[in-house]
Design a protein around this motif. Structure first.
Motif, short mmCIF file in Angstrom:
data_model
loop_
_atom_site.label_atom_id
_atom_site.label_comp_id
_atom_site.label_asym_id
_atom_site.label_seq_id
_atom_site.Cartn_x
_atom_site.Cartn_y
_atom_site.Cartn_z
N VAL A 1 -95.80 -0.48 97.50
CA VAL A 1 -95.37 -1.37 98.49
C VAL A 1 -94.50 -0.30 99.50
CG1 VAL A 1 -93.75 -3.19 99.23
CG2 VAL A 1 -94.92 -3.16 97.06
N VAL A 2 -94.86 -0.34 100.77
CA VAL A 2 -94.28 0.67 101.84
C VAL A 2 -93.99 -0.26 103.20
CG1 VAL A 2 -95.62 2.54 100.91
CG2 VAL A 2 -96.58 1.05 102.96
N SER A 3 -93.42 0.62 103.91
CA SER A 3 -93.32 -0.16 105.19
C SER A 3 -93.37 1.07 106.42
CB SER A 3 -91.61 -0.37 105.48
OG SER A 3 -90.71 0.65 105.25
N ASP A 4 -93.66 0.45 107.49
CA ASP A 4 -93.82 1.37 108.69
C ASP A 4 -92.52 1.94 109.25
OD1 ASP A 4 -93.15 -0.54 110.40
OD2 ASP A 4 -95.10 -0.99 111.00
N ARG A 5 -92.60 2.47 110.49
CA ARG A 5 -91.13 3.14 111.06
C ARG A 5 -90.52 2.04 111.65
NH1 ARG A 5 -94.99 7.81 112.60
NH2 ARG A 5 -95.53 6.59 114.44
N GLN A 6 -91.44 0.81 111.97
CA GLN A 6 -90.29 -0.15 112.37
C GLN A 6 -89.66 -1.30 111.27
OE1 GLN A 6 -89.55 0.00 115.66
NE2 GLN A 6 -91.01 1.74 115.84
N SER B 1 -99.54 11.02 104.82
CA SER B 1 -98.51 10.39 104.08
C SER B 1 -97.88 9.25 104.48
CB SER B 1 -97.85 11.26 103.20
OG SER B 1 -96.96 11.78 103.88
N VAL B 2 -97.27 8.49 104.13
CA VAL B 2 -96.24 7.38 104.48
C VAL B 2 -94.87 8.18 104.97
CG1 VAL B 2 -94.79 5.42 104.01
CG2 VAL B 2 -97.56 5.52 103.28
N HIS B 3 -94.72 8.97 104.31
CA HIS B 3 -93.15 9.70 104.24
C HIS B 3 -93.49 10.55 105.39
CE1 HIS B 3 -91.55 9.12 99.98
NE2 HIS B 3 -90.76 8.08 100.77
N GLU B 4 -94.43 11.45 105.61
CA GLU B 4 -94.55 12.36 106.58
C GLU B 4 -94.81 11.70 107.96
OE1 GLU B 4 -97.92 15.42 108.00
OE2 GLU B 4 -98.43 14.35 106.46
N LEU B 5 -95.18 10.63 108.04
CA LEU B 5 -95.22 9.92 109.26
C LEU B 5 -93.94 8.90 109.55
CD1 LEU B 5 -98.95 8.29 108.79
CD2 LEU B 5 -98.21 10.09 110.58
N GLY B 6 -93.04 8.83 108.67
CA GLY B 6 -91.78 8.32 109.31
C GLY B 6 -91.64 6.96 108.47
N GLY B 7 -92.59 6.38 107.55
CA GLY B 7 -92.31 5.19 106.82
C GLY B 7 -91.59 5.49 105.82
#
Length: 255
Positions: free
Chosen positions: A238-243, A216-222
């Protein structure tokens, strides 16, 4: 028989990020991308593939871009780069980075439309094939969010010959650009909580946190910026990555 692509065809997306190694891990774990490193005169460039098909590129920010946010950029193929840059200027856009050559013989320039939305032009080198894909982890669509709908319609029509059709599904007008009868991109008015940007669109399920992908996005830090929202094409988020690079995930209807 191979047909020569016409100017205005979207042919690539890539990510400029302050931590490319971290970005590679994020997208590999989220989308199942396989990544191969290519050394170029401009620095290391990672090419992401899905089932052997190239889908995107990732690279570290240049020294001049340090401090800028991580950004996905859409590339539009054109036959004559210099002539297209003149058209962009005449239509109210601007050249942000003048043309430069990349490995393989292609030339690239970074530009902006009258509303400030940034994208890149690419000309020469290998001619692009069909780029959008319904594969999980593939790039399925490109979309502009802007507060200047009428200005943008005029700009992209004058520069690339795109026509536009508007629908009102769900109560929000949605514009689809086409080139020679083939849909090439979408456009929607920017919600108050978002800034104008081009965004990469992948695929997801109706869950905005797990999205039916390896992790998941949340699990990966996004971050999830807009939870799963239904559309006639299928649910998207709509999501974003860790950066902080923003993109969309989408489950295509019927896939």
């Amino acid at each position: 028989m191979t047909t020569t692509p016409r100017s205005g065809t979207i042919s690539w997306v890539d990510l400029s990020t302050p931590d490319v190694d971290d970005a590679c891990r994020f997208y590999r774990d989220l989308l199942g991308w396989e990544l191969a490193l290519s050394s170029t005169p401009m620095g290391d460039y990672w090419v992401a593939t899905v089932d052997g098909r190239d889908v995107a590129g990732l690279m570290a920010q240049s020294a001049e871009s340090i401090g800028q946010p991580a950004t996905w950029t859409v590339f539009v193929w054109c036959e004559q780069l210099d002539a297209t840059l003149e058209q962009i200027g005449s239509a109210g856009g601007q050249t942000l980075v003048p043309p430069f050559e990349i490995p393989g013989g292609a030339r690239v320039a970074v530009v902006a439309d009258p509303g400030g939305a940034m994208f890149a032009l690419i000309s020469g080198g290998p001619e692009p094939g069909e780029y959008f894909s319904s594969d999980v982890g593939g790039v399925a669509w490109a979309e502009l969010m802007t507060r200047q709908i009428d200005v943008s319609v005029t700009f992209y029509r004058e520069v690339f010959g795109w026509s536009v059709a508007t629908s009102d599904s769900g109560g929000t007008p949605y514009n689809v650009f086409s080139l020679d009868g083939v849909e090439v991109a979408g456009m929607i008015e920017t919600p108050r909580t978002f800034r104008p940007t081009y965004r990469r669109r992948g695929r997801c399920t109706s869950s905005s946190t797990h999205v039916g992908l390896p992790r998941s996005v949340h699990e990966l830090g996004g971050q999830v910026l807009l939870s799963s929202t239904p559309t006639p094409m299928g649910p998207f988020a709509v999501v974003s990555d860790r950066q902080g690079a923003v993109f969309q995930l989408m489950e295509l209807q019927g896939e």
